[in-house]
Design a protein around this motif. Structure first.
Motif, mmCIF file in Angstrom:
data_model
loop_
_atom_site.group_PDB
_atom_site.id
_atom_site.type_symbol
_atom_site.label_atom_id
_atom_site.label_comp_id
_atom_site.label_asym_id
_atom_site.label_seq_id
_atom_site.Cartn_x
_atom_site.Cartn_y
_atom_site.Cartn_z
ATOM 1 N N ARG A 1 -5.510 10.429 10.657
ATOM 2 C CA ARG A 1 -4.434 9.433 10.568
ATOM 3 C C ARG A 1 -4.595 8.549 9.335
ATOM 4 O O ARG A 1 -3.607 8.233 8.664
ATOM 5 N N ARG A 2 -5.811 8.159 9.031
ATOM 6 C CA ARG A 2 -6.051 7.343 7.828
ATOM 7 C C ARG A 2 -5.708 8.127 6.559
ATOM 8 O O ARG A 2 -5.084 7.605 5.640
ATOM 9 N N PHE A 3 -6.138 9.380 6.521
ATOM 10 C CA PHE A 3 -5.871 10.194 5.347
ATOM 11 C C PHE A 3 -4.375 10.475 5.210
ATOM 12 O O PHE A 3 -3.852 10.517 4.092
ATOM 13 N N THR A 4 -3.676 10.640 6.332
ATOM 14 C CA THR A 4 -2.233 10.830 6.297
ATOM 15 C C THR A 4 -1.542 9.604 5.711
ATOM 16 O O THR A 4 -0.649 9.730 4.865
ATOM 17 N N ALA A 5 -1.948 8.433 6.153
ATOM 18 C CA ALA A 5 -1.353 7.199 5.616
ATOM 19 C C ALA A 5 -1.618 7.083 4.119
ATOM 20 O O ALA A 5 -0.725 6.713 3.349
ATOM 21 N N THR A 6 -2.836 7.431 3.694
ATOM 22 C CA THR A 6 -3.167 7.380 2.277
ATOM 23 C C THR A 6 -2.318 8.353 1.474
ATOM 24 O O THR A 6 -1.819 8.023 0.391
ATOM 25 N N LEU A 7 -2.125 9.561 2.001
ATOM 26 C CA LEU A 7 -1.305 10.546 1.300
ATOM 27 C C LEU A 7 0.152 10.116 1.207
ATOM 28 O O LEU A 7 0.805 10.342 0.184
ATOM 29 N N LEU A 8 0.663 9.501 2.251
ATOM 30 C CA LEU A 8 2.050 9.043 2.202
ATOM 31 C C LEU A 8 2.230 7.906 1.199
ATOM 32 O O LEU A 8 3.243 7.837 0.499
ATOM 33 N N ILE A 9 1.249 7.025 1.101
ATOM 34 C CA ILE A 9 1.301 5.963 0.089
ATOM 35 C C ILE A 9 1.244 6.566 -1.308
ATOM 36 O O ILE A 9 2.021 6.192 -2.190
ATOM 37 N N LEU A 10 0.347 7.534 -1.500
ATOM 38 C CA LEU A 10 0.254 8.207 -2.799
ATOM 39 C C LEU A 10 1.551 8.930 -3.142
ATOM 40 O O LEU A 10 2.018 8.870 -4.284
ATOM 41 N N ALA A 11 2.162 9.585 -2.161
ATOM 42 C CA ALA A 11 3.417 10.290 -2.398
ATOM 43 C C ALA A 11 4.523 9.321 -2.801
ATOM 44 O O ALA A 11 5.336 9.634 -3.677
ATOM 45 N N SER A 12 4.548 8.148 -2.186
ATOM 46 C CA SER A 12 5.582 7.181 -2.554
ATOM 47 C C SER A 12 5.361 6.663 -3.978
ATOM 48 O O SER A 12 6.326 6.492 -4.727
ATOM 49 N N TYR A 13 4.101 6.442 -4.376
ATOM 50 C CA TYR A 13 3.819 6.024 -5.750
ATOM 51 C C TYR A 13 4.210 7.113 -6.752
ATOM 52 O O TYR A 13 4.768 6.827 -7.807
ATOM 53 N N LEU A 14 3.901 8.349 -6.431
ATOM 54 C CA LEU A 14 4.274 9.449 -7.316
ATOM 55 C C LEU A 14 5.783 9.578 -7.432
ATOM 56 O O LEU A 14 6.325 9.830 -8.512
ATOM 57 N N TYR A 15 6.475 9.397 -6.324
ATOM 58 C CA TYR A 15 7.931 9.495 -6.348
ATOM 59 C C TYR A 15 8.544 8.373 -7.184
ATOM 60 O O TYR A 15 9.472 8.600 -7.970
ATOM 61 N N MET A 16 8.031 7.169 -7.020
ATOM 62 C CA MET A 16 8.533 6.048 -7.822
ATOM 63 C C MET A 16 8.237 6.279 -9.303
ATOM 64 O O MET A 16 9.066 5.974 -10.165
ATOM 65 N N GLY A 17 7.077 6.840 -9.611
ATOM 66 C CA GLY A 17 6.765 7.171 -10.993
ATOM 67 C C GLY A 17 7.707 8.228 -11.540
ATOM 68 O O GLY A 17 8.110 8.174 -12.708
#
Length: 79
Positions: free
Chosen positions: A16-32
């Motif tokens: 669950r922690r790693f999933t949350a981290t990946l979703l945060i990373l995905a949102s940063y990549l998408y915004m970039g």
């Protein structure tokens, strides 16, 4: 049996922690990708979009695995 349930619960928390981290990373990549595509015209937007899609897919797979693990924990607690 109790040790196995505790190990599964710890693994579930990690997933669950790693999933949350990946979703945060995905949102940063998408915004970039949006910034590179529409605000500053750069060819890097498509690669960032692809990376965002891949990290979201991996997060989805981890969500699926954590759901299966939660079902295993519930079945082991009933026994």
């Amino acid at each position: 049996m109790k040790l196995n349930i505790e190990q599964l619960e710890l693994k579930l928390k990690d997933y669950r922690r790693f999933t949350a981290t990946l979703l945060i990373l995905a949102s940063y990549l998408y915004m970039g990708a949006i910034i590179n595509t529409y605000i500053r015209l750069s060819p890097d937007g498509s690669s960032l979009s692809l990376l965002s899609l891949v990290t979201t897919a991996v997060a989805g797979w981890l969500i699926y695995q954590s759901h299966r693990m939660k079902i295993k924990i519930q079945e082991n607690e009933r026994v």
